[in-house]
Write a protein that holds these residues in place. Sequence first.
Motif, PDB file in Angstrom:
ATOM      1  N   GLY A  62       0.805  -1.211   0.000  1.00  0.00           N
ATOM      2  CA  GLY A  62       0.000   0.000   0.000  1.00  0.00           C
ATOM      3  C   GLY A  62       0.835   1.256   0.000  1.00  0.00           C
ATOM      4  N   ASP A  63       2.069   1.168   0.498  1.00  0.00           N
ATOM      5  CA  ASP A  63       2.974   2.320   0.540  1.00  0.00           C
ATOM      6  C   ASP A  63       4.407   1.806   0.625  1.00  0.00           C
ATOM      7  OD1 ASP A  63       4.094   4.802   0.714  1.00  0.00           O
ATOM      8  OD2 ASP A  63       3.593   5.118   2.819  1.00  0.00           O
ATOM      9  N   LYS A 261     -10.280   0.287 -14.095  1.00  0.00           N
ATOM     10  CA  LYS A 261      -9.263   0.789 -13.167  1.00  0.00           C
ATOM     11  C   LYS A 261      -7.956   1.001 -13.920  1.00  0.00           C
ATOM     12  CE  LYS A 261      -9.621  -2.864 -10.504  1.00  0.00           C
ATOM     13  NZ  LYS A 261     -10.777  -3.549 -11.075  1.00  0.00           N
ATOM     14  N   THR A 465      -0.808   1.828  -7.520  1.00  0.00           N
ATOM     15  CA  THR A 465      -2.026   2.566  -7.202  1.00  0.00           C
ATOM     16  C   THR A 465      -2.979   2.469  -8.386  1.00  0.00           C
ATOM     17  OG1 THR A 465      -2.868   4.701  -6.369  1.00  0.00           O
ATOM     18  CG2 THR A 465      -1.220   4.792  -8.127  1.00  0.00           C
ATOM     19  N   ASP A 469      -6.893   7.529  -7.933  1.00  0.00           N
ATOM     20  CA  ASP A 469      -7.842   7.017  -6.931  1.00  0.00           C
ATOM     21  C   ASP A 469      -7.166   5.945  -6.073  1.00  0.00           C
ATOM     22  OD1 ASP A 469     -10.036   6.275  -5.463  1.00  0.00           O
ATOM     23  OD2 ASP A 469     -11.344   5.882  -7.182  1.00  0.00           O
ATOM     24  N   HIS A 470      -6.254   6.384  -5.191  1.00  0.00           N
ATOM     25  CA  HIS A 470      -5.536   5.402  -4.375  1.00  0.00           C
ATOM     26  C   HIS A 470      -6.476   4.691  -3.399  1.00  0.00           C
ATOM     27  CE1 HIS A 470      -1.968   3.484  -2.838  1.00  0.00           C
ATOM     28  NE2 HIS A 470      -2.303   3.815  -1.599  1.00  0.00           N
ATOM     29  N   ASP A 471      -7.524   5.367  -2.960  1.00  0.00           N
ATOM     30  CA  ASP A 471      -8.475   4.713  -2.051  1.00  0.00           C
ATOM     31  C   ASP A 471      -9.108   3.494  -2.718  1.00  0.00           C
ATOM     32  OD1 ASP A 471      -7.972   6.537  -0.058  1.00  0.00           O
ATOM     33  OD2 ASP A 471      -9.745   7.758  -0.446  1.00  0.00           O
ATOM     34  N   ARG A 472      -9.382   3.601  -4.009  1.00  0.00           N
ATOM     35  CA  ARG A 472      -9.956   2.460  -4.735  1.00  0.00           C
ATOM     36  C   ARG A 472      -8.963   1.300  -4.788  1.00  0.00           C
ATOM     37  NH1 ARG A 472     -12.164   2.232 -11.038  1.00  0.00           N
ATOM     38  NH2 ARG A 472     -13.306   0.273 -10.802  1.00  0.00           N
ATOM     39  N   TYR A 473      -7.694   1.632  -4.943  1.00  0.00           N
ATOM     40  CA  TYR A 473      -6.642   0.606  -4.949  1.00  0.00           C
ATOM     41  C   TYR A 473      -6.626  -0.136  -3.615  1.00  0.00           C
ATOM     42  CZ  TYR A 473      -1.852  -1.274  -4.916  1.00  0.00           C
ATOM     43  OH  TYR A 473      -0.749  -2.088  -4.824  1.00  0.00           O
ATOM     44  N   VAL A 474      -6.612   0.616  -2.531  1.00  0.00           N
ATOM     45  CA  VAL A 474      -6.560   0.006  -1.198  1.00  0.00           C
ATOM     46  C   VAL A 474      -7.803  -0.831  -0.944  1.00  0.00           C
ATOM     47  CG1 VAL A 474      -6.529   0.476   1.278  1.00  0.00           C
ATOM     48  CG2 VAL A 474      -5.050   1.787  -0.253  1.00  0.00           C
ATOM     49  N   GLN A 475      -8.960  -0.284  -1.289  1.00  0.00           N
ATOM     50  CA  GLN A 475     -10.218  -0.989  -1.043  1.00  0.00           C
ATOM     51  C   GLN A 475     -10.315  -2.265  -1.872  1.00  0.00           C
ATOM     52  OE1 GLN A 475     -12.477  -0.240   1.265  1.00  0.00           O
ATOM     53  NE2 GLN A 475     -13.700  -2.028   0.723  1.00  0.00           N
ATOM     54  N   SER A 479      -7.873  -4.693   1.348  1.00  0.00           N
ATOM     55  CA  SER A 479      -8.804  -4.652   2.476  1.00  0.00           C
ATOM     56  C   SER A 479      -9.413  -6.007   2.821  1.00  0.00           C
ATOM     57  CB  SER A 479      -9.933  -3.650   2.189  1.00  0.00           C
ATOM     58  OG  SER A 479     -10.650  -4.022   1.027  1.00  0.00           O
TER      59      SER A 479
END
Length: 638
Positions: A62-63, A261, A465, A469-475, A479
């Motif tokens: 994630g990072d 994506k 990523t 839209d990094h939040d979409r990647y994480v989700q 997750s």
Amino acid sequence: MEKSLLEHPLVPPTEALTATAPVSLEEAARLRALDPSTYWLEIARELTWTTPPTTGLNGILGDFRYYPGATGNVSVNCLDRHPPERVALRYEREDGLQETWTYGRLTEATARFAAALEDLGVSKGDRVAIYLGNVPEAFIAIHACYRIGAIYSVIFAGFSATAVRDRLVDAQPKVVVCTDATLRRGKVVPLKATLDEAMAGLDGLQVVVARRVDREFPLQPGEQDFHALLDRTTRHAAPVPLEANEPGFIIYTSGTTSKPKGLVHAGLGFLAGAYANVKWALNLRPEDVYWCTADVGWLTFPIFALVGGLAHGATHVIYEGGIDTPTPARPYDLMEQYGVTKVFTAPTALRMLRRAGDGPLAGHDLSHLQLIALVGEPLDPETWHWTQGQLGAGRIFLNNTYGQTETGTAWSSSMVGLTATRPGSCGHPLPGYRARVVRDDGSEAAPGELGALSLTEPFPCLARTVWGDHDRYVQTYLSDIPGAYAASDAALLDADGQLWVTGRLDDVMNVAGHRIGTMEMEAALITHPAVSEAAVVAQPDAVKGTVPVAFVVLRGDTQPGASLEVELAEAIVRGVGAIARPARVIVTPTVPRTRSGKIMRRLLRDLLVIGDVQGDLTSLENPDAIEVVRARIAEGVA
């Protein structure tokens, strides 16, 4: 998983491949035992850098960063460092057009086109859309982007105008490079016309057109001709040193219910992963003549040809068009003509060749062929045996692999010449990857137990990523399984560490409390002499939760009928067990496919369950199949 598949003897590497293996068995074992950070640092030492890396991994999923602070250039590793007189590309089109490109000629054209892009205002970090088929210009344009640090995005040549537009709107490129058209199965596919429709109302895009089918194709005001632009550009752009984690390209994956994506891969991180992948999965050497049959629009081609393949300095056969055009003998003609030693393809292509019979193969000298490697979907054992025994005359090694667009490599594979495989499996996790199969509660599955596939540690070629839209990647990826990348595929690791991927997690059905993957049911159907192709999907059932329904395409002149459907149901029972008996066997002349030939099982499931299809259809090759299958489903409903 069917016991007979898991218990098939391991197939050792051939003597010819072992004799040319890049390392010893002892060294291979050492590399597999290394922690990923150390392993990837060792791989980096085989590449060319401006500032060599001193550190492997920094950060977590994630990072994370691999080779932080190191700089280099992908095009230098793929082009400049090879002898200029060596042949890089043997290009052929389905109408017989041929071109030969040496590494020196390709490097020189790339450097000039990179300068041309700079003259068009493209600089480091700007996006360039590549809307091309398998043509030399794709190699030139993509490596020109790598050379100056532009971020390229390949758009598959078979996409609709809507799909092309979605990707242009998202990536916001400064320049689009396309051809006037491409050829496929005897038809002219008008790429430029599709691009014009996609660009309606989009301002500021500069278009460069390589006229390949129609040399007199009319350009619109402001558009540039690729070759005229290249000819008048005499300056050679110098390769820009890029930090190892800076983005190299965006590649889009089709979503089921939302927009595609845009996965972002690091340029040099991807290079490291692709280089290592080709080293192990192909044992590719400078003296090899190698054919990757994938389309440039799918990540298989950048991994195994454009980047990973060229980084090893081999001669690449590049084919534009349908490989079975004008006859099913065309692939064998190409392999014989060019003396192909290694092939990378998809199970679908091999099933297509097997379905055509042994006649087209007869009379071809394929004695140079040593290896066929595969990726893309589960490989049924019958096709494995036919390819190894008939196509390969018992002397080749067949290496089925597994990877995803997100992982940037086919990370599960045999180490060709070094490790064994089992027919139907995907080899074993390669060095540098840590795979884990988990149960629903997150605990590790036992050997032979089906579960959810995950990767627990970062690696350089993992997508970093989703563009914008990094939040979409994480989700989407980080997750579902705490501390791991979730592949969303169902899999198991057998007692020998061989990976079996049975399909997407939603293709694993729970029948009366029993978890059954679709692969073993489909494999059981394929063994029946009447069956050419098969797909099994889940249908909701009030009593059992779900029940399997099989869709079958028959071979040749086989006649459908109720008795045959009973036979096919019994084939599943024999191969898997009574719990897997299908509720229905639906015989159909066609099934919906992606443009790379995969059966779109989710569309079959939609038609079966709700009577219509939904979600993203941009990769659908044959829309007419929808109505055909819908009618076949309705025939069996009282």
